[in-house]
Design an enzyme around this catalytic site. Structure first.
Site, mmCIF file in Angstrom:
data_model
loop_
_atom_site.group_PDB
_atom_site.id
_atom_site.type_symbol
_atom_site.label_atom_id
_atom_site.label_comp_id
_atom_site.label_asym_id
_atom_site.label_seq_id
_atom_site.Cartn_x
_atom_site.Cartn_y
_atom_site.Cartn_z
ATOM 1 N N ASP A 1 -7.140 -42.853 -26.156
ATOM 2 C CA ASP A 1 -7.993 -44.010 -25.925
ATOM 3 C C ASP A 1 -9.254 -44.033 -26.776
ATOM 4 O O ASP A 1 -9.999 -45.006 -26.739
ATOM 5 C CB ASP A 1 -8.437 -44.062 -24.453
ATOM 6 N N ARG B 1 13.711 -28.261 -28.817
ATOM 7 C CA ARG B 1 13.934 -28.814 -30.159
ATOM 8 C C ARG B 1 15.360 -28.493 -30.615
ATOM 9 O O ARG B 1 15.666 -27.348 -30.965
ATOM 10 C CB ARG B 1 12.917 -28.243 -31.148
HETATM 11 C C1 LIG Z 1 7.411 -24.240 -39.162
HETATM 12 C C2 LIG Z 1 7.640 -24.197 -37.727
HETATM 13 O O1 LIG Z 1 8.518 -24.777 -37.223
HETATM 14 S S1 LIG Z 1 6.640 -23.240 -36.809
HETATM 15 C C3 LIG Z 1 7.547 -23.100 -35.313
HETATM 16 C C4 LIG Z 1 8.633 -22.132 -35.426
HETATM 17 N N1 LIG Z 1 8.148 -20.781 -35.436
HETATM 18 C C5 LIG Z 1 7.784 -20.181 -34.299
HETATM 19 O O2 LIG Z 1 7.867 -20.790 -33.253
HETATM 20 C C6 LIG Z 1 7.293 -18.784 -34.366
HETATM 21 C C7 LIG Z 1 7.041 -18.298 -32.963
HETATM 22 N N2 LIG Z 1 6.504 -16.940 -32.954
HETATM 23 C C8 LIG Z 1 7.273 -15.868 -32.996
HETATM 24 O O3 LIG Z 1 8.485 -15.937 -33.100
HETATM 25 C C9 LIG Z 1 6.591 -14.551 -32.817
HETATM 26 O O4 LIG Z 1 5.263 -14.747 -32.454
HETATM 27 C C10 LIG Z 1 6.589 -13.646 -34.074
HETATM 28 C C11 LIG Z 1 8.020 -13.331 -34.477
HETATM 29 C C12 LIG Z 1 5.864 -14.350 -35.218
HETATM 30 C C13 LIG Z 1 5.855 -12.366 -33.722
HETATM 31 O O5 LIG Z 1 6.476 -11.836 -32.551
HETATM 32 P P1 LIG Z 1 6.241 -10.304 -32.107
HETATM 33 O O6 LIG Z 1 6.435 -9.412 -33.299
HETATM 34 O O7 LIG Z 1 7.069 -10.053 -30.895
HETATM 35 O O8 LIG Z 1 4.718 -10.319 -31.763
HETATM 36 P P2 LIG Z 1 3.926 -9.285 -30.875
HETATM 37 O O9 LIG Z 1 4.506 -7.905 -30.971
HETATM 38 O O10 LIG Z 1 2.492 -9.430 -31.239
HETATM 39 O O11 LIG Z 1 4.160 -9.839 -29.408
HETATM 40 C C14 LIG Z 1 3.349 -9.483 -28.327
HETATM 41 C C15 LIG Z 1 3.879 -10.143 -27.089
HETATM 42 O O12 LIG Z 1 3.788 -11.553 -27.258
HETATM 43 C C16 LIG Z 1 5.074 -12.143 -27.060
HETATM 44 N N3 LIG Z 1 5.199 -13.269 -28.003
HETATM 45 C C17 LIG Z 1 4.919 -13.310 -29.328
HETATM 46 N N4 LIG Z 1 5.128 -14.523 -29.806
HETATM 47 C C18 LIG Z 1 5.552 -15.286 -28.773
HETATM 48 C C19 LIG Z 1 5.929 -16.645 -28.652
HETATM 49 N N5 LIG Z 1 5.881 -17.475 -29.687
HETATM 50 N N6 LIG Z 1 6.318 -17.093 -27.442
HETATM 51 C C20 LIG Z 1 6.339 -16.267 -26.387
HETATM 52 N N7 LIG Z 1 5.997 -14.964 -26.434
HETATM 53 C C21 LIG Z 1 5.601 -14.483 -27.626
HETATM 54 C C22 LIG Z 1 6.082 -11.068 -27.357
HETATM 55 O O13 LIG Z 1 7.279 -11.351 -26.665
HETATM 56 C C23 LIG Z 1 5.361 -9.843 -26.825
HETATM 57 O O14 LIG Z 1 5.531 -9.815 -25.420
HETATM 58 P P3 LIG Z 1 5.469 -8.438 -24.557
HETATM 59 O O15 LIG Z 1 4.091 -7.877 -24.765
HETATM 60 O O16 LIG Z 1 5.714 -8.862 -23.155
HETATM 61 O O17 LIG Z 1 6.533 -7.558 -25.113
HETATM 62 O O1 LIG Z 2 8.335 -27.594 -37.664
HETATM 63 C C1 LIG Z 2 7.246 -27.490 -38.096
HETATM 64 C C2 LIG Z 2 6.913 -27.345 -39.482
HETATM 65 O O2 LIG Z 2 5.730 -27.203 -39.802
HETATM 66 O O3 LIG Z 2 7.856 -27.357 -40.284
HETATM 67 MG MG LIG Z 3 9.808 -27.744 -39.312
#
Ligand SMILES: CC(=O)SCCNC(=O)CCNC(=O)[C@H](O)C(C)(C)COP(=O)(O)OP(=O)(O)OC[C@H]1O[C@@H](n2cnc3c(N)ncnc32)[C@H](O)[C@@H]1OP(=O)(O)O
Ligand SMILES: O=CC(=O)O
Ligand SMILES: [Mg+2]
Length: 488
Positions: A408, A179
């Site tokens: 579908d 993205r």
């Molecule tokens: C409105 C929108 O656009 S929504 C889309 C945009 N937002 C996102 O994509 C948010 C994605 N999520 C995140 O960034 C994270 O999950 C957070 C910041 C919310 C929390 O992350 P953390 O504090 O690291 O969570 P936590 O400690 O529970 O993580 C546990 C494990 O999962 C992994 N993990 C957590 N979230 C993710 C993720 N989204 N992708 C990949 N790995 C992840 C961490 O790297 C960690 O790995 P490890 O055990 O090997 O060290």
């Molecule tokens: O990008 C996703 C949203 O909910 O905003």
């Molecule tokens: Mg958005």
């Protein structure tokens, strides 16, 4: 080779840039492998071709907001009615992404998260240069480096904080979508002809340039790369993306329609443009997604001068609210009619450590949200954390019963288009069934055929009669001139 007595200061390394391009970000040898002269020339080509249309589109956004502030409401555009009503479909979904039941999202950096996301068991990983990533130079460039290694399959990470644990890719990984930023963000560290580059063209251009060949040969099985496109407000912005994709395909010498993109419908004006957006991108579309969080924000922003549109506290604005439900149902119906995926959005919850009860309560909210989505007709949805994937998979896979998606399915009135001809055929079939059931004599005396004709007339009338009886009454009036006795 400088002599021992040479006092000239050593030249700091710098990026090798093409004419008109200047890099203001920190030099790093790893970044330099991304910011090559050829890659920058490709980005500059995109900027030069599309900066005019982008500037115009941003001005049209401001102009539309001025109209909303003056009291106008967003609406369907009468001049594109033919697009909404026309029978057309987007290009067939590439087999590599037929199944998108669970998609994980996360920033393109840190590297460990990228590897975890690709190994998470999700069908797709959306690597984010947008909502989930602060667009600092370091984040953006490290993100580009990560993605290049990820597509090549060589990405790895040694976590010193975890006793040297080594992260690398599993045999099977999620399919990568990227993205880029929205059209509104400039990239202040890359100057092209003296002005900041358009951020999303830098994100798209660098990733595409370095990874398209490896992606198509691997993950995409002949298609790709795949993208998510954020924060659009009008189909003219989708037209620009389509132009960007066509230029990229031409320059790379790959088939037109290789690149595919899912557009996030996450602004209020875009809700009235779903068909038009898909139409612009019909050779490059991978559906639409309900970006619910930005959508709520956009609703607030668009109606900032409409006191009667004030929303309650954010926690009370969920997908079960009428206007949110209508938005997701329209998206599903539109996508399925155009034969592409209708993706659900992000539940706000993530796993809660050290509190089993609170964690279960959060998971239950996620399950309920996802069940609502799959029942409504969504083909897949987002997870923000790997810990949510098993629960979401269970809900979606349980409902889909082995199918990859619901494109579908009849859900959303997709497979069948209601026309007057169809109605006439259905009524005729029903009449034949009734006649067989009641017998020819009762059918004639009961005047079923006339009732059928009244029903059809009422259904297709341009304006609904006040009462059915007004139309039917004429059929039961029997005049007896001057009161002659009835022969009945
Ligand atoms: C409105 C929108 O656009 S929504 C889309 C945009 N937002 C996102 O994509 C948010 C994605 N999520 C995140 O960034 C994270 O999950 C957070 C910041 C919310 C929390 O992350 P953390 O504090 O690291 O969570 P936590 O400690 O529970 O993580 C546990 C494990 O999962 C992994 N993990 C957590 N979230 C993710 C993720 N989204 N992708 C990949 N790995 C992840 C961490 O790297 C960690 O790995 P490890 O055990 O090997 O060290
Ligand atoms: O990008 C996703 C949203 O909910 O905003
Ligand atoms: Mg958005």
């Amino acid at each position: 080779m400088p002599s021992l007595h040479d006092t000239t200061p050593a030249m700091a390394p710098s990026y090798d840039t093409p004419e008109g391009v200047d890099i203001r970000g920190r030099y790093d040898p790893e970044f330099a492998a991304i910011l090559t002269r050829d890659a920058l020339a490709f980005v500059a080509g995109l900027q030069r071709e599309f900066r005019g249309p982008v500037r115009y589109a941003m001005e049209r956004r401001r102009e539309a907001q001025r109209r909303y502030d003056a009291g106008e409401l967003p609406r369907f555009d009468p001049s594109t009615r033919f697009v909404r009503e026309g029978d057309w479909a987007c290009a067939p979904v590439p087999p590599a992404i037929a199944d998108r039941t669970v998609e994980i999202t996360g920033p393109a950096d840190p590297r460990k998260m990228v590897i975890n996301a690709l190994n998470s068991g999700a069908k797709v990983f959306m690597a984010d240069f947008e909502d989930a990533l602060a667009p600092t130079w370091e984040n953006l460039m490290r993100g580009q480096v990560n993605l290049r290694y990820a597509v090549a399959g060589t990405i790895s990470f040694r976590d010193a904080a975890r006793g040297g644990r080594v992260y690398k890719l599993d045999e099977r990984t999620a399919k990568l979508f990227v993205r880029p930023r929205g059209w509104h963000l400039p990239e202040a560290h890359v100057l092209i002809d003296g002005e900041p580059a358009i951020g999303c063209l830098v994100d798209f251009g660098l990733y595409f340039f370095h990874s398209h060949a490896a992606f198509r040969a691997g993950q995409g099985a002949g298609f790709g790369p795949f993208f998510y496109l954020p924060k659009m407000e009008h189909s003219r912005e989708a037209r620009i993306w389509n132009g960007v994709f066509e230029r990229a395909e031409r320059v790379a010498g790959i088939e037109r329609g290789s690149i595919r993109a899912t557009v996030l419908v996450e602004t209020l004006p875009a809700v009235f443009q779903m068909d038009e957006i898909l139409h612009e991108l019909r050779d490059h579309s991978a559906g639409l997604n309900c970006g619910r969080w930005d959508y709520i924000f956009s609703y607030v922003k668009t109606f900032r001068a409409h006191p009667d549109r004030l929303l309650p506290d954010r926690a009370l604005v969920g997908m079960a609210q009428h206007f949110m439900r209508s938005y997701s149902h329209l998206l599903i119906r539109t996508c399925h009619r155009r034969r592409v995926h209708a993706m659900g959005g992000m539940a706000a919850q993530i796993p809660i450590k050290d509190d089993a009860a609170a964690n279960e309560a959060a998971l239950e909210l996620v399950r309920r949200d996802k069940l609502r989505e799959v029942r409504a007709g969504h083909d897949g949805t987002w997870a923000a954390h790997p810990g949510l994937i098993p629960a979401i998979r269970e809900v979606f896979e349980g409902h889909l019963g082995g199918k990859s998606n619901q494109i579908d399915a009849a859900a959303g009135g997709v497979a069948v288009r209601a026309t007057p001809e169809l109605l006439a055929r259905v009524v005729e079939e029903e009449m034949a069934r009734v006649q067989a059931e009641v017998g020819a004599e009762r059918f004639r005396r009961g005047r079923y055929a006339e009732a059928g004709r009244v029903f059809i007339r009422q259904c297709v009338a341009p304006e609904l009669d006040d009462f059915l009886t007004l139309d039917a009454y004429g059929l039961i009036v029997v005049h007896h001139p001057r009161g002659t006795p009835s022969k009945l």
